[in-house]
Design a protein around this motif. Sequence first.
Motif, PDB file in Angstrom:
ATOM      1  N   ASP A   1     -10.058  11.739   0.739  1.00  0.00           N
ATOM      2  CA  ASP A   1      -9.127  10.718   0.242  1.00  0.00           C
ATOM      3  C   ASP A   1      -8.826   9.713   1.343  1.00  0.00           C
TER       4      ASP A   1
ATOM      5  N   CYS B   1       0.840  -1.201   0.000  1.00  0.00           N
ATOM      6  CA  CYS B   1       0.000   0.000   0.000  1.00  0.00           C
ATOM      7  C   CYS B   1       0.873   1.249   0.000  1.00  0.00           C
TER       8      CYS B   1
ATOM      9  N   SER C   1      -9.338  -1.181   5.807  1.00  0.00           N
ATOM     10  CA  SER C   1     -10.344  -2.113   6.343  1.00  0.00           C
ATOM     11  C   SER C   1     -10.298  -3.477   5.661  1.00  0.00           C
ATOM     12  N   LYS C   2      -9.597  -3.554   4.526  1.00  0.00           N
ATOM     13  CA  LYS C   2      -9.510  -4.825   3.804  1.00  0.00           C
ATOM     14  C   LYS C   2      -8.173  -5.543   4.028  1.00  0.00           C
TER      15      LYS C   2
ATOM     16  N   GLU D   1     -10.837   8.866   3.722  1.00  0.00           N
ATOM     17  CA  GLU D   1     -12.036   8.020   3.837  1.00  0.00           C
ATOM     18  C   GLU D   1     -11.974   6.882   2.822  1.00  0.00           C
ATOM     19  N   ARG D   2     -11.506   7.189   1.600  1.00  0.00           N
ATOM     20  CA  ARG D   2     -11.332   6.159   0.572  1.00  0.00           C
ATOM     21  C   ARG D   2     -10.273   5.150   1.007  1.00  0.00           C
ATOM     22  N   ILE D   3      -9.141   5.639   1.495  1.00  0.00           N
ATOM     23  CA  ILE D   3      -8.068   4.748   1.947  1.00  0.00           C
ATOM     24  C   ILE D   3      -8.573   3.851   3.069  1.00  0.00           C
ATOM     25  N   HIS D   4      -9.314   4.419   3.994  1.00  0.00           N
ATOM     26  CA  HIS D   4      -9.855   3.655   5.127  1.00  0.00           C
ATOM     27  C   HIS D   4     -10.781   2.541   4.647  1.00  0.00           C
ATOM     28  N   SER D   5     -11.715   2.895   3.763  1.00  0.00           N
ATOM     29  CA  SER D   5     -12.719   1.902   3.354  1.00  0.00           C
ATOM     30  C   SER D   5     -12.213   0.922   2.301  1.00  0.00           C
ATOM     31  N   GLU D   6     -11.372   1.373   1.383  1.00  0.00           N
ATOM     32  CA  GLU D   6     -10.927   0.505   0.293  1.00  0.00           C
ATOM     33  C   GLU D   6      -9.625  -0.236   0.590  1.00  0.00           C
ATOM     34  N   ILE D   7      -8.828   0.267   1.509  1.00  0.00           N
ATOM     35  CA  ILE D   7      -7.504  -0.328   1.730  1.00  0.00           C
ATOM     36  C   ILE D   7      -7.354  -0.845   3.160  1.00  0.00           C
TER      37      ILE D   7
ATOM     38  N   GLU E   1       0.067   4.266   0.141  1.00  0.00           N
ATOM     39  CA  GLU E   1      -0.417   5.301   1.054  1.00  0.00           C
ATOM     40  C   GLU E   1       0.148   5.121   2.466  1.00  0.00           C
TER      41      GLU E   1
END
Length: 150
Positions: free
Chosen positions: A116, A90, A126-127, A118-124, A92
């Motif tokens: 941005d 990752c 948390s997965k 929020e996107r990192i949190h939900s797409e990266i 980020e």
Amino acid sequence: MVDKIDRAILSLLRADGRMSNARLAEAVGLSPSACLRRLHLLEASGVIRGYTAIIEDGAATQSTVVIVQITLDHQTDEHMKRFEAAARKCVEIRECYLMAGLTDYLLRVEAQSIADYERIHSEILSKLPSVTRIQSNFAIRNVIRNFSKS
């Protein structure tokens, strides 16, 4: 094994990563060829992982720094290795530390904005494998950035 001369080389490079080999060799009392051999060994062994430019905070680098605490569902060697391997992929995630204490990992994440992140949190984040808890702390400003021991 890192000896006294290697530690001196590392200390000098930490303060000035662009120091020429000739200056580095003179500073540690080696010939340029002997110094370069040691430098290549430090790189090959992974002691020196790479070189980078430290960019001053400002308009050119508008980013949000988020300190993220990660807790895994299991702290087994297998779960930790899977998490670490995924985190390395990752871009980020700028830094990742294995911690002792209440959380398992501490990350420094850079995002272009709150949206941005929020996107990192939900797409990266948390997965990532085995993540059970994510706690995010937003940095207001950098107070100390010290990369050398001088």
